[in-house]
Design a protein around this motif. Structure first.
Motif, PDB file in Angstrom:
ATOM      1  N   LEU A   4     -41.451 -28.189 -57.025  1.00  8.78           N
ATOM      2  CA  LEU A   4     -40.483 -28.391 -55.949  1.00  8.78           C
ATOM      3  C   LEU A   4     -40.717 -27.426 -54.778  1.00  8.78           C
ATOM      4  O   LEU A   4     -40.488 -27.783 -53.623  1.00  8.78           O
ATOM      5  N   ASN A  27     -43.643 -26.314 -53.687  1.00  8.08           N
ATOM      6  CA  ASN A  27     -44.728 -26.892 -52.888  1.00  8.08           C
ATOM      7  C   ASN A  27     -44.190 -28.020 -52.004  1.00  8.08           C
ATOM      8  O   ASN A  27     -44.546 -28.135 -50.825  1.00  8.08           O
ATOM      9  N   TYR A  28     -43.332 -28.837 -52.616  1.00  7.24           N
ATOM     10  CA  TYR A  28     -42.824 -30.004 -51.883  1.00  7.24           C
ATOM     11  C   TYR A  28     -41.923 -29.600 -50.719  1.00  7.24           C
ATOM     12  O   TYR A  28     -42.140 -30.010 -49.578  1.00  7.24           O
ATOM     13  N   LEU A  46     -45.299 -29.774 -48.438  1.00  8.03           N
ATOM     14  CA  LEU A  46     -45.704 -31.187 -48.415  1.00  8.03           C
ATOM     15  C   LEU A  46     -44.792 -32.078 -47.572  1.00  8.03           C
ATOM     16  O   LEU A  46     -45.259 -32.986 -46.884  1.00  8.03           O
ATOM     17  N   ARG A  47     -43.501 -31.795 -47.646  1.00  9.34           N
ATOM     18  CA  ARG A  47     -42.550 -32.610 -46.888  1.00  9.34           C
ATOM     19  C   ARG A  47     -42.845 -32.549 -45.388  1.00  9.34           C
ATOM     20  O   ARG A  47     -42.800 -33.553 -44.684  1.00  9.34           O
ATOM     21  N   VAL A 107     -46.512 -38.377 -52.257  1.00  9.28           N
ATOM     22  CA  VAL A 107     -45.379 -37.864 -51.479  1.00  9.28           C
ATOM     23  C   VAL A 107     -45.282 -38.543 -50.121  1.00  9.28           C
ATOM     24  O   VAL A 107     -44.267 -38.432 -49.440  1.00  9.28           O
ATOM     25  N   LEU A 149     -43.043 -31.727 -59.985  1.00  6.29           N
ATOM     26  CA  LEU A 149     -42.830 -33.017 -59.323  1.00  6.29           C
ATOM     27  C   LEU A 149     -42.974 -34.177 -60.310  1.00  6.29           C
ATOM     28  O   LEU A 149     -42.507 -35.272 -60.056  1.00  6.29           O
ATOM     29  N   LEU A 189     -37.239 -36.986 -56.042  1.00  6.12           N
ATOM     30  CA  LEU A 189     -38.516 -36.947 -56.776  1.00  6.12           C
ATOM     31  C   LEU A 189     -38.851 -38.237 -57.514  1.00  6.12           C
ATOM     32  O   LEU A 189     -40.028 -38.518 -57.773  1.00  6.12           O
ATOM     33  N   ILE A 205     -41.395 -40.548 -56.017  1.00  8.66           N
ATOM     34  CA  ILE A 205     -42.680 -39.843 -55.900  1.00  8.66           C
ATOM     35  C   ILE A 205     -43.411 -39.877 -57.244  1.00  8.66           C
ATOM     36  O   ILE A 205     -44.613 -40.162 -57.321  1.00  8.66           O
ATOM     37  N   TYR A 230     -46.952 -41.644 -58.052  1.00 12.16           N
ATOM     38  CA  TYR A 230     -48.038 -40.760 -58.507  1.00 12.16           C
ATOM     39  C   TYR A 230     -48.753 -41.380 -59.716  1.00 12.16           C
ATOM     40  O   TYR A 230     -49.979 -41.482 -59.737  1.00 12.16           O
TER      41      TYR A 230
END
Ligand code: TYM
Length: 334
Positions: free
Chosen positions: A19, A21-22, A26-27, A71, A211, A286, A289, A293
């Motif tokens: 989370l 990282n996201y 990433l977001r 994502v 994630l 999530l 996503i 994935y």
């Protein structure tokens, strides 16, 4: 494309993405691809600083790329590539090692943290010179903005210093980049130890929301999040120093619901409700996503093809920069 802002940011293919990282990075990459000319690398060469067995990095690179597409990075719009497919990273990496001093590298907190964690184990020289390769990653693409979490700020600072030094020594050649961090979510903390950041190398899985976690595991992790024993009427307030656990929940909630942490705090009196609602809001974010994935992972051939297309686009920009750098220094043409 000529006057469009160039954005670059990368992620290491080490461990599962989480989370932090996201929300930290990433977001913003997904949002930025529509506004800017975006380049995003899966930096497998960086992962070599901690790789000691065969057959791991390639697989992890593919999985990380799948997550970048899951994502929402669109291969038709953003350039997504594996770092080792663009050899210019290694080429400029060496040149940047020669623009950064031993003293500067010694001050990097990430090196200090990582080498302390590996005490008694093999500490690669690459772990120390890592920021020079990261500087090359950024400078190769004439990058204006680098969307990252808070923990990368120091690395972007050293990149700027190195670029300024290069331009001073060899003439105006490199674009000076800037770090961009999100208003909420720039530093997501562990749910079990809110004084340390959420990290792939966390001691406990309970503090890190991956994630790919099952929704019920995500909810459980939030329900068990460490807060404090304050039961006063204003127990739910945004105070990072005094109430790090609560502040972390408020910030995560704010990041996924598009509000400010203070506005979220105003809606709660009890920790229990805040934990449940935050867990549910995270699951809602999530869930799609995770599904996407696993769909993408079903077709590794297609992922490899997308990365090949990305590498070709990346090389066009990167090779021109290396040529310009060689010319600026005055190296003997090959
Ligand atoms: P990495 O792979 O550790 O993390 C990828 C991105 O996630 C952000 N991040 C977080 N943000 C908020 N809260 C957290 N707990 C959290 N944990 C991680 C990181 O800030 C990062 O933006 N050195 C880089 C990779 C890199 C890079 C680059 C980044 C290599 N070359 C060039 C930008 C530009 C790293 O190890 O990130």
């Amino acid at each position: 494309m000529a006057n469009q802002t160039r954005v670059l940011s990368c992620i290491q293919p080490t461990g599962e993405m989480h989370l932090g990282n996201y929300l930290g990075a990433l977001r913003a990459w997904v949002e930025g691809q529509h506004r800017c000319d975006a380049f995003h690398g899966v930096v497998d060469l960086h992962a070599l600083t901690v790789t000691e067995e065969p057959g791991v990095v390639g697989e992890a690179t593919l999985r990380t790329a799948a997550m970048l597409f899951a994502v929402g990075l669109d291969p038709e719009i953003a350039t997504v590539f594996a770092q080792s497919h663009v050899p210019e990273h290694s080429q400029l990496g060496w040149i940047m090692q020669c623009q950064i001093s031993f003293g500067e590298l010694s001050r990097m907190t990430q090196f200090k943290d990582k080498s302390t964690k590996r005490e008694g184990q093999f500490v690669a020289a690459g772990l120390f010179t890592y920021p020079a390769l990261q500087a090359a990653d950024i400078l190769l693409y004439d990058t204006n903005e680098v969307p990252v979490g808070d923990d990368q700020r120091q690395h972007i600072e050293i990149t700027r210093d190195a670029a300024i030094r290069f331009n001073h020594r060899f003439g105006e050649t490199l674009v000076i980049p800037e770090a961009v961090t999100p208003a909420a979510g720039a530093r997501v903390m562990s749910l079990q130890d809110p004084t340390s950041k959420m990290s792939k190398s966390d001691d406990s899985d309970a503090g890190c929301v991956y994630l790919t976690d099952d929704p019920k595991d995500v909810l459980k992790k939030f329900k068990r999040a460490v807060t404090d024993s304050d039961t006063g009427l204003d127990a739910v307030r945004f105070d990072r120093d005094e109430k790090p656990g609560v502040a972390n929940l408020l910030e995560i909630n704010a990041a996924v619901t598009g509000r400010t942490p203070a506005a979220v705090a105003a809606e709660y009196e009890q920790y229990g409700r805040l934990k449940v609602d935050t867990g549910e809001a995270v699951v809602a974010t999530l869930d799609p996503i995770r599904t996407r994935y696993f769909e993408l992972l079903d077709d590794p051939g297609e992922l490899a093809r997308l990365l090949a297309v990305g590498a070709e686009k990346a090389r066009e920009v990167a090779s021109a920069t290396v040529e310009r750098v060689h010319r600026a220094i005055g190296m003997l043409p090959a």
